[in-house]
Write an enzyme that holds these catalytic residues in place. Sequence first.
Site, mmCIF file in Angstrom:
data_model
loop_
_atom_site.group_PDB
_atom_site.id
_atom_site.type_symbol
_atom_site.label_atom_id
_atom_site.label_comp_id
_atom_site.label_asym_id
_atom_site.label_seq_id
_atom_site.Cartn_x
_atom_site.Cartn_y
_atom_site.Cartn_z
ATOM 1 N N ASP A 147 0.831 -1.202 0.000
ATOM 2 C CA ASP A 147 0.000 0.000 0.000
ATOM 3 C C ASP A 147 0.873 1.263 0.000
ATOM 4 O OD1 ASP A 147 -2.379 1.419 0.118
ATOM 5 O OD2 ASP A 147 -3.227 0.145 1.669
ATOM 6 N N ASP A 204 -10.862 2.799 -3.104
ATOM 7 C CA ASP A 204 -11.464 1.568 -2.554
ATOM 8 C C ASP A 204 -12.893 1.352 -3.036
ATOM 9 O OD1 ASP A 204 -9.129 1.424 -1.213
ATOM 10 O OD2 ASP A 204 -10.012 1.319 0.787
#
Length: 483
Positions: A147, A204
Amino acid sequence: MRSPLWRLACSLALLSAAARALPAAKPLLGYNTWNAFRTNIDEQLIRDIADRLVELGLAAAGYTYLNIDDGWSERRRDGTGQLVAHRRRFPSGMAALAEHVHSRGLRFGIYGDAGKRTCAGYPGSRGHEGTDARTWASWGVDLLKYDNCNYDAADWDPVPRYAAMRDALNATGRPVVYSLCNWGALRPWLWADKVRHSWRTTGDIHPTWGSVMEILDASTDLARFAGPGRGHNDADMLEAVGNGKLTLGEQRAHFALWALLKSPLLIGTDLRSIHPDSLAILKAREVIAINQDPLGVAGDLVWVHGSLRIYAAPLAGGGRAVVLLNTGDAGPTNITVTWQQLGLPAGTAAGVRDLFAERDVGEFEGAVSAAATQHDVAVVKLTPLASGNSSRAADDGWRPWHQLHAQLPPRQHRPSVRGWLLAGAAAAALRLAAVAISIARWRRRVAGSGWRRLGDAHSMAAGTVQLGPAVFVGPGRVWRLVG
Ligand code: GAL
């Protein structure tokens, strides 16, 4: 501070370093803990998921990567600087857990971050790339989701940070699938193929139809950047199959479209309580086969009219996978796909098969229609029938973006100098904001616990303030140390 253009040049040089050898050339099939559990994860849960993947037949259907997302570690590294699994939630440690996962015939995935801390605040790997890659390799990790939260403003360019972990993973000698999570920022489809296996193309996903559609729209015209020898656009996990309140049609559409885009297919629902209908969608083996087709060319939008759309991809052997999507609110609507839209000669006879129903529909020439109800899809495969002695080429060269660009102008995908400049400007703004916050904090401290403003210097009568070490006369102001 170095200019963004200079950083871009360095990034491009870094990218030309050896690309990571891929242990997996096809999109990943597996499970990820984030959507269903966030950071509420522990070793028993992971064991249960591993067992359920096998018992429900999902492992046999191809879902073999079990990826533990954010929240698995302690909040601090140990005395030797190593990441450690959360002691209470993972008391047996990650090596033992990986062994259990492997013993079920599955592969073990973990999560890390290219910044100082992960998005949920656990230790990140920046500056510890070698140590962390070796730790993960020693545990038996097969997949790393990496990430990009909480990096220093001066270290804002993600490319050197992602490349550092690529090199660290390579140095361990263990084949690890490397999955980048940069939410589409700085157009990773233009550079991430040099770093890894797949790259997230958007923010997301959420368990709503709106979120599925938003990601689908953002994916238009990205197919040409993915594929064999490059890597995969990652449209995020299968959030909407099993989570939220999506209808079965919406779940089917989400699944079929992600499969066609050749996105990794990562299940994100609680397998201990999954509804049989959602399970059946995840196990639709002929739809999964589209995702894993050996030609590896991602699908894209080829036609749109109002709320009706056609997405398509070429398949090995000269066939086509086609998803007919009804985004509208009207009931069942016929959608017709023509051979011309799929780059097939009009006179070609093709066998048509319904991939969810696993049923041959018949032979057609020139066009075929299928009904899709609201927020639902019909998914078909066209196999041109060989005429005479001619056998179909493995790849007839047709690509969905040929069709797309004939109707819609291609999205601009110039090397993202502008993106890099914007990111540089954003980093500079962050820097300034951090400085402003420090100044504000300092002023609060001065005004509260330490220095108190007594008045404006020019309006105070001479002699009212005893100037000494505890008194400070600023520009036009008089302050006194109190407390
Ligand atoms: C986000 C990422 C999610 C999840 C989360 C964990 O950046 O997009 O998929 O990994 O971090 O904190």
